[in-house]
Design a protein around this motif. Structure first.
Motif, PDB file in Angstrom:
ATOM      1  N   PRO A 160       0.827  -1.215   0.000  1.00  0.00           N
ATOM      2  CA  PRO A 160       0.000   0.000   0.000  1.00  0.00           C
ATOM      3  C   PRO A 160       0.861   1.264   0.000  1.00  0.00           C
ATOM      4  CG  PRO A 160      -0.062  -1.061   2.152  1.00  0.00           C
ATOM      5  CD  PRO A 160       0.730  -1.948   1.253  1.00  0.00           C
ATOM      6  N   THR A 161       0.318   2.282  -0.595  1.00  0.00           N
ATOM      7  CA  THR A 161       1.009   3.566  -0.630  1.00  0.00           C
ATOM      8  C   THR A 161       0.763   4.312   0.687  1.00  0.00           C
ATOM      9  OG1 THR A 161      -0.876   4.750  -1.540  1.00  0.00           O
ATOM     10  CG2 THR A 161       0.641   3.711  -3.127  1.00  0.00           C
ATOM     11  N   THR A 162       1.470   5.396   0.841  1.00  0.00           N
ATOM     12  CA  THR A 162       1.312   6.211   2.044  1.00  0.00           C
ATOM     13  C   THR A 162      -0.106   6.765   2.141  1.00  0.00           C
ATOM     14  OG1 THR A 162       3.640   6.797   1.930  1.00  0.00           O
ATOM     15  CG2 THR A 162       2.260   8.179   3.319  1.00  0.00           C
ATOM     16  N   GLU A 163      -0.686   7.149   1.007  1.00  0.00           N
ATOM     17  CA  GLU A 163      -2.056   7.664   1.003  1.00  0.00           C
ATOM     18  C   GLU A 163      -3.058   6.589   1.402  1.00  0.00           C
ATOM     19  OE1 GLU A 163      -3.380  10.684   0.765  1.00  0.00           O
ATOM     20  OE2 GLU A 163      -1.302  11.352   0.835  1.00  0.00           O
ATOM     21  N   GLN A 164      -2.836   5.363   0.969  1.00  0.00           N
ATOM     22  CA  GLN A 164      -3.743   4.275   1.326  1.00  0.00           C
ATOM     23  C   GLN A 164      -3.649   3.960   2.826  1.00  0.00           C
ATOM     24  OE1 GLN A 164      -2.215   1.488  -1.530  1.00  0.00           O
ATOM     25  NE2 GLN A 164      -3.897   1.872  -2.978  1.00  0.00           N
ATOM     26  N   VAL A 165      -2.432   3.996   3.355  1.00  0.00           N
ATOM     27  CA  VAL A 165      -2.256   3.775   4.790  1.00  0.00           C
ATOM     28  C   VAL A 165      -2.928   4.900   5.566  1.00  0.00           C
ATOM     29  CG1 VAL A 165      -0.561   3.665   6.658  1.00  0.00           C
ATOM     30  CG2 VAL A 165      -0.126   2.457   4.518  1.00  0.00           C
ATOM     31  N   ALA A 166      -2.763   6.127   5.102  1.00  0.00           N
ATOM     32  CA  ALA A 166      -3.385   7.273   5.763  1.00  0.00           C
ATOM     33  C   ALA A 166      -4.906   7.161   5.735  1.00  0.00           C
ATOM     34  CB  ALA A 166      -2.927   8.568   5.103  1.00  0.00           C
ATOM     35  N   ALA A 167      -5.475   6.622   4.642  1.00  0.00           N
ATOM     36  CA  ALA A 167      -6.923   6.457   4.548  1.00  0.00           C
ATOM     37  C   ALA A 167      -7.412   5.455   5.591  1.00  0.00           C
ATOM     38  CB  ALA A 167      -7.307   6.004   3.143  1.00  0.00           C
ATOM     39  N   VAL A 168      -6.677   4.361   5.779  1.00  0.00           N
ATOM     40  CA  VAL A 168      -7.058   3.362   6.788  1.00  0.00           C
ATOM     41  C   VAL A 168      -6.970   3.972   8.181  1.00  0.00           C
ATOM     42  CG1 VAL A 168      -6.346   1.188   7.863  1.00  0.00           C
ATOM     43  CG2 VAL A 168      -6.477   1.360   5.372  1.00  0.00           C
ATOM     44  N   LEU A 169      -5.913   4.730   8.438  1.00  0.00           N
ATOM     45  CA  LEU A 169      -5.746   5.344   9.755  1.00  0.00           C
ATOM     46  C   LEU A 169      -6.806   6.407  10.020  1.00  0.00           C
ATOM     47  CD1 LEU A 169      -1.861   5.644   9.959  1.00  0.00           C
ATOM     48  CD2 LEU A 169      -3.344   3.867  10.907  1.00  0.00           C
ATOM     49  N   ARG A 170      -7.216   7.127   8.966  1.00  0.00           N
ATOM     50  CA  ARG A 170      -8.283   8.101   9.105  1.00  0.00           C
ATOM     51  C   ARG A 170      -9.591   7.428   9.517  1.00  0.00           C
ATOM     52  NH1 ARG A 170      -7.087  10.037   4.230  1.00  0.00           N
ATOM     53  NH2 ARG A 170      -5.317  11.381   4.526  1.00  0.00           N
ATOM     54  N   GLU A 171      -9.851   6.268   8.928  1.00  0.00           N
ATOM     55  CA  GLU A 171     -11.068   5.529   9.263  1.00  0.00           C
ATOM     56  C   GLU A 171     -11.057   5.072  10.718  1.00  0.00           C
ATOM     57  OE1 GLU A 171     -11.711   2.316   6.579  1.00  0.00           O
ATOM     58  OE2 GLU A 171     -11.725   3.615   4.823  1.00  0.00           O
ATOM     59  N   LEU A 172      -9.889   4.725  11.227  1.00  0.00           N
ATOM     60  CA  LEU A 172      -9.804   4.292  12.623  1.00  0.00           C
ATOM     61  C   LEU A 172     -10.108   5.441  13.582  1.00  0.00           C
ATOM     62  CD1 LEU A 172      -6.677   1.967  12.595  1.00  0.00           C
ATOM     63  CD2 LEU A 172      -9.051   1.311  12.952  1.00  0.00           C
ATOM     64  N   GLY A 173      -9.714   6.621  13.228  1.00  0.00           N
ATOM     65  CA  GLY A 173      -9.977   7.781  14.074  1.00  0.00           C
ATOM     66  C   GLY A 173      -8.701   8.294  14.718  1.00  0.00           C
ATOM     67  N   SER A 174      -8.857   9.328  15.504  1.00  0.00           N
ATOM     68  CA  SER A 174      -7.693   9.943  16.137  1.00  0.00           C
ATOM     69  C   SER A 174      -7.104   8.997  17.179  1.00  0.00           C
ATOM     70  CB  SER A 174      -8.077  11.266  16.787  1.00  0.00           C
ATOM     71  OG  SER A 174      -8.800  11.028  17.973  1.00  0.00           O
ATOM     72  N   PRO A 175      -5.816   9.108  17.438  1.00  0.00           N
ATOM     73  CA  PRO A 175      -5.184   8.240  18.443  1.00  0.00           C
ATOM     74  C   PRO A 175      -5.844   8.342  19.816  1.00  0.00           C
ATOM     75  CG  PRO A 175      -3.505   9.320  17.143  1.00  0.00           C
ATOM     76  CD  PRO A 175      -4.815   9.925  16.737  1.00  0.00           C
ATOM     77  N   ARG A 176      -6.295   9.505  20.175  1.00  0.00           N
ATOM     78  CA  ARG A 176      -6.951   9.677  21.479  1.00  0.00           C
ATOM     79  C   ARG A 176      -8.264   8.902  21.538  1.00  0.00           C
ATOM     80  NH1 ARG A 176      -6.820  14.726  25.211  1.00  0.00           N
ATOM     81  NH2 ARG A 176      -4.867  14.958  24.108  1.00  0.00           N
ATOM     82  N   GLN A 177      -9.025   8.914  20.437  1.00  0.00           N
ATOM     83  CA  GLN A 177     -10.288   8.176  20.403  1.00  0.00           C
ATOM     84  C   GLN A 177     -10.042   6.670  20.470  1.00  0.00           C
ATOM     85  OE1 GLN A 177     -11.764   9.704  16.694  1.00  0.00           O
ATOM     86  NE2 GLN A 177     -13.319  10.950  17.722  1.00  0.00           N
TER      87      GLN A 177
END
Length: 171
Positions: free
Chosen positions: A44-61
């Protein structure tokens, strides 16, 4: 790509208790990797990884979802707390008013009735507030120490009353 995952997992770990941090971050890292493997068969590209992490939510959440709920007084003790407060709020004013009347009858004074009434009401309000504070503090201490105030009798479903039992009162 893995650097972005490492940064994310590290940020989540900052908000977790030390005892569970290693297990949770390992589980989270595995979950992220599984999602990436399921969605993107190739690297996966950096953008694809970022999309998955965005779906997970903020680290605090994410970290908050792994923590146990924190209560001053938890749901297991709350009904008992309310019951104690209700009894106290009825008994304490009644006792103070009775003592005030009794004291006024025993030792008559020149104080006008209105002054005596205001003093009695003020003392009753103070006593109710102090009582409430002490009871909440005691229940909070019981909650924090983990003492179990539940009755020792085991639950027996055969002792449950009938649905329309005339001996029970609806709240």
């Amino acid at each position: 790509m893995t650097e972005l995952i490492d940064r994310y997992v590290h940020q989540v770990g900052r908000y977790l208790p030390a005892q569970t941090c290693a297990d949770i971050t390992a589980e989270l890292r595995s979950q992220i990797q599984d999602q990436l493997d399921d969605r993107y068969p190739a690297e996966p590209t950096t953008e694809q990884v970022a999309a998955v992490l965005r779906e997970l939510g903020s680290p605090r959440q994410i970290a908050a979802s792994y923590r146990e709920p924190q209560y001053l007084i938890g749901p297991d003790l709350y009904p008992t707390l309310i019951e104690v407060l209700r009894y106290g709020w009825v008994i304490i004013p009644a006792v103070l008013v009775f003592l005030g009347i009794f004291g006024r009858v025993i030792t008559p004074t020149d104080t006008p009735i209105i002054n005596w009434l205001v003093e009695t009401l003020w003392a009753t309000g103070q006593a109710a507030l102090i009582f409430s504070g002490v009871v909440v503090l005691l229940f909070a201490l019981v909650q924090r120490t983990g003492l179990n105030l539940a009755s020792g009798a085991a639950f027996d479903p055969l002792t449950l009353p009938a649905v329309n039992d005339p001996r029970t009162v609806e709240r």
